[in-house]
Design a protein around this motif. Structure first.
Motif, PDB file in Angstrom:
ATOM      1  N   MET A  31       0.823  -1.206   0.000  1.00  0.00           N
ATOM      2  CA  MET A  31       0.000   0.000   0.000  1.00  0.00           C
ATOM      3  C   MET A  31       0.859   1.259   0.000  1.00  0.00           C
ATOM      4  SD  MET A  31      -3.085  -0.898  -0.210  1.00  0.00           S
ATOM      5  CE  MET A  31      -3.830   0.687   0.162  1.00  0.00           C
ATOM      6  N   SER A  32       2.000   1.225   0.671  1.00  0.00           N
ATOM      7  CA  SER A  32       2.896   2.382   0.702  1.00  0.00           C
ATOM      8  C   SER A  32       3.481   2.653  -0.687  1.00  0.00           C
ATOM      9  CB  SER A  32       4.023   2.146   1.724  1.00  0.00           C
ATOM     10  OG  SER A  32       3.491   1.950   3.023  1.00  0.00           O
ATOM     11  N   PHE A  34       2.223   1.684  -3.568  1.00  0.00           N
ATOM     12  CA  PHE A  34       1.154   2.122  -4.465  1.00  0.00           C
ATOM     13  C   PHE A  34       0.826   3.601  -4.252  1.00  0.00           C
ATOM     14  CE2 PHE A  34      -2.463   1.569  -7.122  1.00  0.00           C
ATOM     15  CZ  PHE A  34      -3.437   2.407  -6.608  1.00  0.00           C
ATOM     16  N   THR A  35       0.778   3.999  -2.978  1.00  0.00           N
ATOM     17  CA  THR A  35       0.502   5.410  -2.670  1.00  0.00           C
ATOM     18  C   THR A  35       1.596   6.325  -3.206  1.00  0.00           C
ATOM     19  OG1 THR A  35      -0.635   4.722  -0.657  1.00  0.00           O
ATOM     20  CG2 THR A  35       0.011   7.050  -0.819  1.00  0.00           C
ATOM     21  N   LEU A  36       2.865   5.903  -3.055  1.00  0.00           N
ATOM     22  CA  LEU A  36       3.982   6.708  -3.541  1.00  0.00           C
ATOM     23  C   LEU A  36       3.943   6.845  -5.055  1.00  0.00           C
ATOM     24  CD1 LEU A  36       6.638   8.192  -2.958  1.00  0.00           C
ATOM     25  CD2 LEU A  36       7.816   5.980  -3.082  1.00  0.00           C
ATOM     26  N   PHE A  38       1.330   6.622  -6.966  1.00  0.00           N
ATOM     27  CA  PHE A  38       0.189   7.473  -7.316  1.00  0.00           C
ATOM     28  C   PHE A  38       0.523   8.954  -7.150  1.00  0.00           C
ATOM     29  CE2 PHE A  38      -4.122   8.384  -8.109  1.00  0.00           C
ATOM     30  CZ  PHE A  38      -4.519   9.380  -7.236  1.00  0.00           C
ATOM     31  N   LEU A  39       1.196   9.280  -6.045  1.00  0.00           N
ATOM     32  CA  LEU A  39       1.585  10.676  -5.804  1.00  0.00           C
ATOM     33  C   LEU A  39       2.584  11.166  -6.852  1.00  0.00           C
ATOM     34  CD1 LEU A  39       1.954  10.648  -1.894  1.00  0.00           C
ATOM     35  CD2 LEU A  39       0.127  11.718  -3.248  1.00  0.00           C
TER      36      LEU A  39
END
Length: 326
Positions: A31-32, A34-36, A38-39
């Motif tokens: 999840m980390s 994927f979030t990075l 995306f940002l």
């Protein structure tokens, strides 16, 4: 009291607890990441959009007048550079080079163009690269009889724009060719016409279409070969130059036509017939410089003074007859 024999004792093995923690750690790591990602995608896309907007804004804010001036301006070479080019070109050891007295008027004509100059040249010669350099930022097109040499020059010098043409005339046929052209002066051999659709034997009509659409400011006839009876001679390019100049629609309505090796009989005769003596502004032993003006489509005479000369001759003849009768 009864003992509950169904009571079971469940023990959690330490391995199971570790495995659960491990799965949660992997899930957290995924999840980390994927979030990075995306940002980063959002940041990169925003940057591109900002850059595109800035570029578009900068382009659209340029005044139209500035764009027009940029497209039509014809930066000239410095005078010292031009003089150096002329000097070394005329001092070459090549036997077929032009002397300085012949090169200088052509250079002067090119410099007088207020917009990028359109320069048409019949013949690939010792001065080919010189003409391209002198007509800085202008359009320079070469026409040559040798397709292999034209292809060679384009391959060796990609900046050269050359086309080959098949000449069908011979020097020994000059007088007959001119006579036929004069007979057809109101039909196929008109002084004002689109040569692309002409059937006149002296007109060059197999060049690329765009060559006939250009308003030529300067034309140089330095080819094809001449000097012996079966050589193609220069009657066709001289006739073609005369028609292109008189059919000009844009610009100032004038075209400078230079004819090299004008001392040759067929060259001189063709020049007098289709470029005309009244248009000859200067000449050396080997170069003739004509300035031709555009004509109306209803014109059917290459040279304007012939009608006047014929009228004068008729008047003189009539006066002589009157005197004789009295």
């Amino acid at each position: 009291m009864k003992n509950n024999t169904n009571t079971k004792l469940i023990l959690l093995h330490p391995y199971i607890q570790k495995q659960g923690n491990s799965n949660r750690l992997w899930l957290l790591a995924f999840m980390s990441l994927f979030t990075l990602a995306f940002l980063l995608t959002i940041v990169y896309t925003s940057g591109l959009y900002a850059y595109s907007s800035t570029s578009t804004t900068t382009t659209t804010t340029i005044p139209a007048a500035t764009i027009t001036a940029t497209n039509t301006a014809a930066p000239q070479l410095p005078t010292t550079v031009i003089n150096t080019l002329l000097h070394y070109a005329s001092k070459s050891n090549d036997t077929f080079k032009m002397p300085y007295a012949d090169i200088k008027p052509i250079s002067d004509a090119l410099r007088k163009c207020s917009t990028p100059c359109n320069f048409l040249i019949f013949g690939l010669t010792h001065e080919t690269l010189l003409w391209k350099a002198l007509n800085n930022n202008g359009r320079t097109v070469y026409i040559d009889e040798n397709r292999y040499y034209a292809a060679y020059m384009e391959e060796k010098h990609p900046e050269i724009d050359a086309y080959d043409v098949q000449y069908t005339t011979k020097v020994k046929e000059t007088k007959e060719l001119i006579a036929v052209a004069k007979e057809q002066i109101r039909n196929e051999c008109r002084p004002v016409q689109n040569l692309l659709f002409s059937e006149c034997k002296l007109g060059i009509n197999d060049l690329p279409n765009h060559v006939y659409e250009v308003e030529w400011d300067v034309i140089l006839v330095d080819g094809p070969r001449g000097g012996w009876p079966d050589a193609p001679g220069r009657v066709m390019p001289i006739f073609t130059s005369g028609v292109l100049a008189r059919s000009k629609k844009g610009g100032n309505g004038k075209t400078h036509v230079f004819v090299h090796d004008i001392g040759g009989t067929e060259v001189r005769v063709a020049g007098n017939e289709f470029l005309c003596r009244e248009n000859l502004v200067e000449a050396t032993e080997t170069m003739g410089h004509y300035v031709l003006e555009r004509m109306d489509e209803s014109s059917f005479q290459f040279c304007g003074n012939r009608t006047t000369s014929s009228s004068s001759a008729a008047k003189k003849s009539s006066a002589s007859s009157s005197s004789a009768s009295s």
